[in-house]
Design a protein around this motif. Structure first.
Motif, PDB file in Angstrom:
ATOM      1  N   PHE A   1      -7.225 -24.167  33.291  1.00 18.74           N
ATOM      2  CA  PHE A   1      -6.776 -24.662  34.595  1.00 18.74           C
ATOM      3  C   PHE A   1      -6.180 -23.477  35.343  1.00 18.74           C
ATOM      4  N   GLU A   2      -6.894 -23.038  36.350  1.00 23.72           N
ATOM      5  CA  GLU A   2      -6.442 -21.861  37.092  1.00 23.72           C
ATOM      6  C   GLU A   2      -5.799 -22.301  38.396  1.00 23.72           C
ATOM      7  N   ILE A   3      -4.605 -21.789  38.634  1.00 19.51           N
ATOM      8  CA  ILE A   3      -3.931 -22.073  39.891  1.00 19.51           C
ATOM      9  C   ILE A   3      -3.844 -20.794  40.708  1.00 19.51           C
ATOM     10  N   ASN A   4      -4.163 -20.886  41.958  1.00 16.61           N
ATOM     11  CA  ASN A   4      -4.032 -19.744  42.875  1.00 16.61           C
ATOM     12  C   ASN A   4      -3.231 -20.210  44.072  1.00 16.61           C
ATOM     13  N   ILE A   5      -2.152 -19.503  44.333  1.00 17.70           N
ATOM     14  CA  ILE A   5      -1.284 -19.880  45.451  1.00 17.70           C
ATOM     15  C   ILE A   5      -1.792 -19.184  46.704  1.00 17.70           C
ATOM     16  N   PRO A   6      -2.214 -19.936  47.692  1.00 10.90           N
ATOM     17  CA  PRO A   6      -2.750 -19.290  48.900  1.00 10.90           C
ATOM     18  C   PRO A   6      -1.618 -18.711  49.752  1.00 10.90           C
ATOM     19  N   PRO A   7      -1.964 -17.811  50.664  1.00 10.62           N
ATOM     20  CA  PRO A   7      -0.935 -17.209  51.524  1.00 10.62           C
ATOM     21  C   PRO A   7      -0.218 -18.244  52.399  1.00 10.62           C
ATOM     22  N   SER A   8      -0.888 -19.388  52.635  1.00  6.58           N
ATOM     23  CA  SER A   8      -0.314 -20.377  53.552  1.00  6.58           C
ATOM     24  C   SER A   8       0.553 -21.411  52.828  1.00  6.58           C
ATOM     25  N   ALA A   9       0.715 -21.274  51.505  1.00  8.21           N
ATOM     26  CA  ALA A   9       1.444 -22.304  50.758  1.00  8.21           C
ATOM     27  C   ALA A   9       2.913 -22.338  51.166  1.00  8.21           C
ATOM     28  N   ALA A  10       3.454 -23.547  51.218  1.00  7.85           N
ATOM     29  CA  ALA A  10       4.878 -23.693  51.539  1.00  7.85           C
ATOM     30  C   ALA A  10       5.700 -23.382  50.300  1.00  7.85           C
ATOM     31  N   THR A  11       6.908 -22.879  50.483  1.00 11.89           N
ATOM     32  CA  THR A  11       7.758 -22.565  49.330  1.00 11.89           C
ATOM     33  C   THR A  11       8.450 -23.839  48.889  1.00 11.89           C
ATOM     34  N   LYS A  12       7.830 -24.510  47.953  1.00 10.76           N
ATOM     35  CA  LYS A  12       8.378 -25.774  47.443  1.00 10.76           C
ATOM     36  C   LYS A  12       7.700 -26.077  46.116  1.00 10.76           C
ATOM     37  N   LYS A  13       8.092 -27.181  45.534  1.00 11.99           N
ATOM     38  CA  LYS A  13       7.490 -27.604  44.268  1.00 11.99           C
ATOM     39  C   LYS A  13       6.270 -28.482  44.575  1.00 11.99           C
ATOM     40  N   TYR A  14       5.175 -28.146  43.896  1.00 11.10           N
ATOM     41  CA  TYR A  14       3.979 -28.973  44.015  1.00 11.10           C
ATOM     42  C   TYR A  14       3.801 -29.714  42.693  1.00 11.10           C
ATOM     43  N   ASP A  15       3.610 -31.010  42.789  1.00 13.40           N
ATOM     44  CA  ASP A  15       3.477 -31.821  41.575  1.00 13.40           C
ATOM     45  C   ASP A  15       2.152 -32.567  41.568  1.00 13.40           C
ATOM     46  N   GLY A  16       1.823 -33.068  40.407  1.00 15.89           N
ATOM     47  CA  GLY A  16       0.613 -33.876  40.280  1.00 15.89           C
ATOM     48  C   GLY A  16       0.375 -34.178  38.825  1.00 15.89           C
ATOM     49  N   SER A  17      -0.833 -34.624  38.512  1.00  9.98           N
ATOM     50  CA  SER A  17      -1.150 -34.883  37.112  1.00  9.98           C
ATOM     51  C   SER A  17      -2.640 -34.677  36.891  1.00  9.98           C
ATOM     52  N   VAL A  18      -2.955 -34.500  35.634  1.00 11.60           N
ATOM     53  CA  VAL A  18      -4.362 -34.375  35.254  1.00 11.60           C
ATOM     54  C   VAL A  18      -4.643 -35.362  34.130  1.00 11.60           C
ATOM     55  N   TRP A  19      -5.734 -36.111  34.280  1.00 16.01           N
ATOM     56  CA  TRP A  19      -6.155 -37.058  33.244  1.00 16.01           C
ATOM     57  C   TRP A  19      -7.480 -36.559  32.672  1.00 16.01           C
ATOM     58  N   ILE A  20      -7.538 -36.479  31.351  1.00 17.69           N
ATOM     59  CA  ILE A  20      -8.764 -36.034  30.709  1.00 17.69           C
ATOM     60  C   ILE A  20      -9.368 -37.231  29.983  1.00 17.69           C
ATOM     61  N   PHE A  21     -10.491 -37.722  30.511  1.00 15.02           N
ATOM     62  CA  PHE A  21     -11.154 -38.883  29.925  1.00 15.02           C
ATOM     63  C   PHE A  21     -12.132 -38.415  28.850  1.00 15.02           C
ATOM     64  N   ARG A  22     -12.186 -39.182  27.762  1.00 16.59           N
ATOM     65  CA  ARG A  22     -13.105 -38.837  26.675  1.00 16.59           C
ATOM     66  C   ARG A  22     -13.908 -40.093  26.346  1.00 16.59           C
ATOM     67  N   LEU A  23     -15.195 -40.045  26.683  1.00 18.66           N
ATOM     68  CA  LEU A  23     -16.044 -41.217  26.471  1.00 18.66           C
ATOM     69  C   LEU A  23     -17.067 -40.912  25.397  1.00 18.66           C
ATOM     70  N   PRO A  24     -17.354 -41.877  24.517  1.00 20.72           N
ATOM     71  CA  PRO A  24     -18.367 -41.611  23.489  1.00 20.72           C
ATOM     72  C   PRO A  24     -19.754 -41.497  24.115  1.00 20.72           C
ATOM     73  N   LYS A  25     -20.490 -40.506  23.661  1.00 18.91           N
ATOM     74  CA  LYS A  25     -21.853 -40.329  24.192  1.00 18.91           C
ATOM     75  C   LYS A  25     -22.770 -41.167  23.304  1.00 18.91           C
ATOM     76  N   LEU A  26     -23.166 -42.307  23.885  1.00 17.71           N
ATOM     77  CA  LEU A  26     -23.923 -43.258  23.088  1.00 17.71           C
ATOM     78  C   LEU A  26     -25.430 -42.994  23.120  1.00 17.71           C
TER      79      LEU A  26
END
Lengths: 155, 246
Positions: A129-154
């Motif tokens: 997971f690569e994060i790159n902060i652009p020059p226009s980013a505001a100086t603050k905390k950025y939050d979020g989440s990531v869900w990794i789904f794992r499905l059986p390949k039938l």
């Protein structure tokens, strides 16, 4: 007598029609239940991690937090970046279809190196997971989440 | 009638919840895929770009590693020990047509070389930059909080013996162990300032007369001129210590 036969015939027709309608309704409810169970179980099984980054003022600021309870990219200044990794190991008997879903404000800044791929049985994969902060980013905390789904390949 | 519908709906929702949990447990058992976040992280070194350099030139760049605000706020942990590893840098690639119904990956920078079994970057794209890693050194001379020094530098391959500047006393050495660092809240060592220096090696066939004899070996000379060299720096955490419970 004829009227009684006619009346019984019509009631019979109505009953058949009612049975058909109920059958269709039952099939529809069963389908909805099956889909709901399938979707809910995938959500329960997904690996869920919070993501966060604190954008700071200044140049070349890299503050690390390597704790493994969440994807914390620490402190970064604009034009800086960092990559953190999630390892996947398959120890089951079937191949797995992996899908990554990102949510929140931070998802615009973070890019996984792969998505929608197959993890064969007995193998390992590493998601970067690569994060790159652009020059226009505001100086603050950025939050979020990531869900990794794992499905059986039938198939 | 309304009550009947509510009960029916509640029954269906309960059935969905129980069935989902059971199906999820069964599926997890069958798939058995574990996921975990790794300690290691890679810092984007684009800001540490040396640009166009000339043979035997000496350049320094600084970079800083510190504990993030979120780590400082975490009461459970105290120290972080890390090692700065150097790895081959992968080249960005793009697809190019090689004929009808044929596409191949080619590097954006034509001076990149193809990955081999022995030389493959950590996140391979099929191509990597020629390695700058043997010519980089990482030094940390400043004190660390209440301690004098708890970091270990990775010295340069080029030893500039007195007098300062190129001289016949200069020599070259094989690369030492990786640089290591330690950050600690307890001793107020929350930031390490590293100096990354590059003594640009000469190009084979164009070695200056002032290049030390000791450094003529192929390990200290590059073969290709007018080529992009790269190196990825990895900050790999080797240990995180917990605060003792009070």
């Amino acid at each position: 007598m004829k009227n009684e036969i006619t009346s019984v015939y019509f009631k019979g027709a109505e009953l058949k029609s009612a049975i058909k309608r109920n059958k269709a309704k039952s099939i529809l409810i069963a389908l909805i239940v099956i889909i709901a169970v399938a979707v809910t179980s995938q959500i329960i099984n997904a690996s869920k991690y919070e993501m966060t980054v604190n954008v700071k003022d200044g140049e070349n600021i890299v503050g690390i937090n390597t704790m493994r309870d969440k994807l914390d990219f620490g402190d970064l200044s604009r034009n800086n970046g960092m990559t953190r990794y999630i390892s996947l190991k398959s120890e089951g008997g079937v191949a797995t279809y992996v899908a990554v879903l990102q949510m929140g404000e931070i998802s615009d800044l973070v890019k996984p190196d792969k998505n929608f791929f197959i993890l064969p049985s007995g193998e390992e994969a590493r998601l970067a997971f690569e994060i790159n902060i652009p020059p226009s980013a505001a100086t603050k905390k950025y939050d979020g989440s990531v869900w990794i789904f794992r499905l059986p390949k039938l198939m | 009638m309304r009550l009947k519908k509510i009960f029916g709906f509640a029954a269906v929702m309960t059935m969905i919840a129980i069935s989902s949990a059971m199906f999820a447990a069964f599926e997890a058992h069958i798939i058995n895929v574990t996921a975990h976040i790794e300690n290691a992280l890679s810092v984007n070194t684009e800001p540490v770009a040396f640009g166009t350099v000339f043979p035997q030139e000496f350049i320094e760049k600084d970079f800083q590693i510190s504990l993030s605000d979120s780590f400082m706020d975490e009461p459970r942990v105290d120290d972080v020990k890390y090692v700065i590893k150097q790895k081959l840098k992968a080249c960005p690639v793009h697809k190019e047509s090689c004929g009808p119904a044929c596409e191949k990956l080619v590097p954006d920078d034509p001076t990149c070389v193809e990955d081999t079994e022995l030389e493959t970057p950590h996140n391979p794209t099929g191509w990597h930059y020629l390695s700058l890693c043997p010519f980089l050194s990482k030094n940390n001379e400043e004190g660390d909080g209440n301690l004098e020094q708890n970091d270990t530098s990775h010295p340069s391959y080029y030893i500039d013996n007195p007098p300062a500047g190129p001289s016949e006393n200069d020599s070259c050495q094989d690369p030492g162990p990786d640089a290591t660092g330690e950050l600690s809240k307890d001793v107020l060592d929350t930031t390490d300032l590293w100096t990354l220096d590059l003594k640009v090696p000469p190009v084979e066939g164009f070695v200056g007369q002032d290049w030390p004899e000791d450094c003529i070996a192929s390990a200290y000379i590059v073969k290709n001129n007018n080529t992009t060299y790269g190196c990825d720096l990895w900050i790999e955490v080797t240990d995180i210590s917990l605060r003792p419970e009070t």
